[in-house]
Design a protein around this motif. Structure first.
Motif, PDB file in Angstrom:
ATOM      1  N   GLY A   1      -8.232  40.631 -24.618  1.00 40.71           N
ATOM      2  CA  GLY A   1      -7.796  40.019 -23.364  1.00 40.71           C
ATOM      3  C   GLY A   1      -8.102  38.532 -23.333  1.00 40.71           C
ATOM      4  N   ASN A   2      -9.302  38.155 -23.789  1.00 47.79           N
ATOM      5  CA  ASN A   2      -9.646  36.740 -23.805  1.00 47.79           C
ATOM      6  C   ASN A   2      -8.906  35.986 -24.902  1.00 47.79           C
ATOM      7  OD1 ASN A   2     -11.206  36.689 -21.551  1.00 47.79           O
ATOM      8  ND2 ASN A   2     -13.128  37.002 -22.620  1.00 47.79           N
ATOM      9  N   LEU A   3      -8.652  36.634 -26.033  1.00 43.90           N
ATOM     10  CA  LEU A   3      -7.826  35.986 -27.054  1.00 43.90           C
ATOM     11  C   LEU A   3      -6.450  35.670 -26.487  1.00 43.90           C
ATOM     12  CD1 LEU A   3      -8.673  37.985 -30.300  1.00 43.90           C
ATOM     13  CD2 LEU A   3      -9.149  35.575 -29.845  1.00 43.90           C
ATOM     14  N   GLY A   4      -5.891  36.595 -25.726  1.00 40.74           N
ATOM     15  CA  GLY A   4      -4.589  36.373 -25.099  1.00 40.74           C
ATOM     16  C   GLY A   4      -4.614  35.264 -24.071  1.00 40.74           C
ATOM     17  N   ARG A   5      -5.749  35.106 -23.362  1.00 41.53           N
ATOM     18  CA  ARG A   5      -5.863  34.050 -22.346  1.00 41.53           C
ATOM     19  C   ARG A   5      -5.957  32.657 -22.956  1.00 41.53           C
ATOM     20  NH1 ARG A   5      -9.060  38.201 -20.347  1.00 41.53           N
ATOM     21  NH2 ARG A   5      -8.184  39.137 -18.474  1.00 41.53           N
ATOM     22  N   ALA A   6      -6.126  32.582 -24.261  1.00 40.31           N
ATOM     23  CA  ALA A   6      -6.140  31.283 -24.935  1.00 40.31           C
ATOM     24  C   ALA A   6      -4.748  30.647 -24.937  1.00 40.31           C
ATOM     25  CB  ALA A   6      -6.653  31.435 -26.363  1.00 40.31           C
TER      26      ALA A   6
END
Length: 179
Positions: free
Chosen positions: A66-71
């Motif tokens: 999820g945080n990788l995607g928020r990058a």
């Protein structure tokens, strides 16, 4: 020539994210950052936004997709072959089983960004922030003049010993000459 900082909302940006990496919340870890740089908002990727960089690093180190995607913004990901899943897979492969990130942050100053009076600056910020009443304004007199904000934040970093592209974050506010 004297300038007025207008059209820019400032925040205290953590150099080491306090929410992800247990960076101290104290002043030693905070530099003035434009809100548009500190928070993901409409910025496309971690390459142009400090907040998205924090998401990227946390996603790499924690394995949090999820945080990788928020990058990446949704708009940016939609224009990338394979979208966010492909971008996430790319970082997962680079991270491996035991990811390690090493970084160096350099804060640069520009003589064109002069010091400014705290009261004048705060009054302008109060007009931009609906929650301004929450701030404690009882500061020592020696803090009445604020130093100029950094003009650029430069990050050199590596993932598992492999250098990544240098990141240069522009932190120049919108300014107009004062009459």
């Amino acid at each position: 020539m004297e300038h007025v900082y207008d059209g820019s909302s400032w925040q205290g940006g953590h150099v080491i994210a306090s929410n992800f990496f247990a960076g101290p919340g104290e002043r030693i870890n905070i530099i003035p950052m434009l809100k548009s740089l500190n928070h993901p908002g409409g910025s496309a990727t971690f390459a142009d936004n400090w907040g998205r960089l924090e998401y990227l690093w946390h996603g790499i180190l924690s394995g949090n997709d999820g945080n990788l995607g928020r990058a990446y913004s949704t708009g940016h990901a939609e224009n990338h072959p394979g979208g966010k899943p492909a971008l996430i897979d790319q970082w997962r492969k680079l991270a491996g089983d035991k990811p390690s990130i090493t970084f160096r942050v350099e804060v640069e100053y520009d003589d064109s960004l002069t010091d400014f009076n705290r009261a004048e600056f705060q009054a302008r910020q109060d007009n931009l922030n609906s929650y301004a009443h929450q701030y404690d304004r009882n500061r020592p007199e020696e803090m009445n003049n604020l130093g100029a904000p950094p003009s650029e934040i430069v990050v050199d970093w590596s993932l598992n010993g492999v250098d990544q592209a240098r990141l240069n974050y522009d932190n120049h506010p919108t300014r107009t000459p004062r009459n």
